[in-house]
Design an enzyme around this catalytic site. Structure first.
Site: not given
Ligand code: DSN
Length: 431
Positions: A46, A48, A199, A225, A228, A234
């Site tokens: 933990y 925090e 983004d 994120t 990708k 993730r």
């Molecule tokens: N769900 C994702 C996508 O497939 O583009 C984006 O958050």
């Protein structure tokens, strides 16, 4: 793993991943190093709070870890040390949705306007779409793409911005294949006094590898994120300028004054990530982000990210050659949309037909779609995962024909399935 049921599920999923062609634009295969970090002892801790300001003892190594990951993130995305000094990065967001929520909550008052690409034009749910909490707390002012070119028309974006006077302008989405002109978007934000957020979740790996323009010169805030094109676990990152938000000239025009104007943009966001929205950070995931960031800071990754785009272009071109309509006529990135409805096949049917032979895509709305989002007119196709497997343009051209034959059912399903298995075997991914 002792748990027999779970072990079997993992084994089955591994076979599925090995034996199918993954063309989901937002997915990828992480390295053994990333998975090792995810499974590391940091999952037990933990933590925090932030570095040297934690609510629990025992965070000596956690502090070192968090600082290391922050410095890797800043170094990877902001190459010039002088520019880097102007930015801070929060590595704690659990994923993209809380990251975006944190930015809005930190910077713009509830009820004010977020101007972003409409979901059915290629935007994202968390950019203020009505079913998302972001659309309930803030009002989305959507912009789209030009009906003819199917690309962003910046004059039109400016026109909408001038009329609506949003507090925040967002660039980025989940199904826009073209390069976004960040300079023009920032100019639009400045013209109406809005904060400019990018983004870059979809194309972060391409930015890191030099295959897509960097938004950092122009944005006030950049969210992404990490799972990708960046090929990490993730999770998400928020990059924010250290300047004070009260200095933003934006605020003069807005009837909504930006929140927390005594804090810097970065400080305001940090306060909202924790304790505003989240609890303890997932330190094992943060360790895995660190591994992914160091992997992305290599020549090998730079070559990979350029190959992702080359593959995407090759696949789109070949599909076009054999008669498929590609939205906007092509792509500059890792993904593109195919209008399948033009041949009488809905996106849902297309996705099912393809899954039936071992090609995994997702159904997707296309700009000005007349179908419902649950069964839209197209599919989204992306190349990050197959490029990680080592495939190149030659395989993309072959895959274009496999896609076309499966959709039009001009080849026996079994023949296509055999070809796909062979291709997968030639490019193994999970030992
Ligand atoms: N769900 C994702 C996508 O497939 O583009 C984006 O958050």
């Amino acid at each position: 793993m002792r748990d027999r049921e779970m072990r079997q599920l993992v084994r089955k999923e591994k076979i599925r991943q090995n034996e199918t062609l993954n063309l989901i634009a937002s997915e990828n295969y992480v390295s053994p190093g990333v998975r090792e970090a995810l499974a590391s002892v940091f999952t037990n801790k933990y933590a925090e709070g932030y570095t040297r300001a934690r609510y629990y003892a025992g965070n000596k190594h956690v502090d070192e870890l968090e600082e290391l990951v922050q410095s890797r993130a800043l170094k990877l995305f902001i190459r010039q040390p002088a520019d880097r000094k102007m930015w801070d990065v929060n590595v704690q967001p659990y994923s993209g949705s809380p990251a975006n929520l944190a930015v809005y909550h930190a910077l713009i008052p509830v009820g004010s306007k977020i101007m972003a690409m409409a979901l059915d034009m290629g935007g994202h749910l968390t950019h203020g779409y009505r079913v998302s909490v972001t659309g309930k707390l803030w009002k989305q002012v959507p912009y789209g793409v030009d009906k003819k070119t199917e690309k962003i028309n910046y004059d039109e974006v400016l026109k909408i911005a001038k009329k609506e006077k949003p507090t925040l302008l967002i660039a980025g989405g989940s199904a826009y294949a073209r390069i976004i002109d960040f300079k023009k978007m920032r100019k639009i934000a400045d013209a109406v006094g809005a904060i400019f957020m990018v983004d870059m979740s979809h194309f972060a790996g391409l930015v890191a590898g030099g295959a897509y323009p960097s938004p950092f010169t122009y944005a006030h805030v950049v969210t992404t994120t990490t799972h990708k094109t960046l090929r990490g676990p993730r999770a998400a990152l928020i990059f924010a300028r250290k300047s004070q938000i009260s200095n933003l000239k934006s605020q003069t025009n807005s009837k909504f004054k930006i929140q927390n104007s005594k804090l810097s943009i970065a400080e305001a966001i940090n306060k909202i990530v924790f304790p505003g929205i989240q609890g303890g950070p997932h330190m094992n995931t943060i360790a895995a982000i660190g591994v992914a960031l160091s992997e992305a800071d290599t020549n090998q990754f730079r070559i990979y990210s350029k190959q992702v785009v080359k593959n995407s272009k090759a696949l789109a071109e070949e599909l076009k050659k054999i008669g498929w309509k590609i939205i906007s006529g092509g792509t500059d990135s890792h993904l593109f949309l195919v209008n399948t409805m033009e041949k009488g096949i809905s996106g849902g049917e297309a996705s099912d037909l393809l899954e039936g032979v071992g090609i995994i895509v997702n159904k997707n709305t296309i700009p000005y779609d007349t179908q419902k989002p649950t069964n839209p007119s197209g599919i989204r196709v992306g190349t990050p995962a197959l490029t990680t497997r080592g495939m190149k343009e030659k395989e993309m051209r072959l895959i274009a024909h496999l896609i076309s034959d499966s959709l039009l059912q001009t080849q026996k399903k079994l023949t296509i399935q055999v070809d796909i298995k062979k291709l997968c075997k030639k490019f193994p991914i999970l030992p």
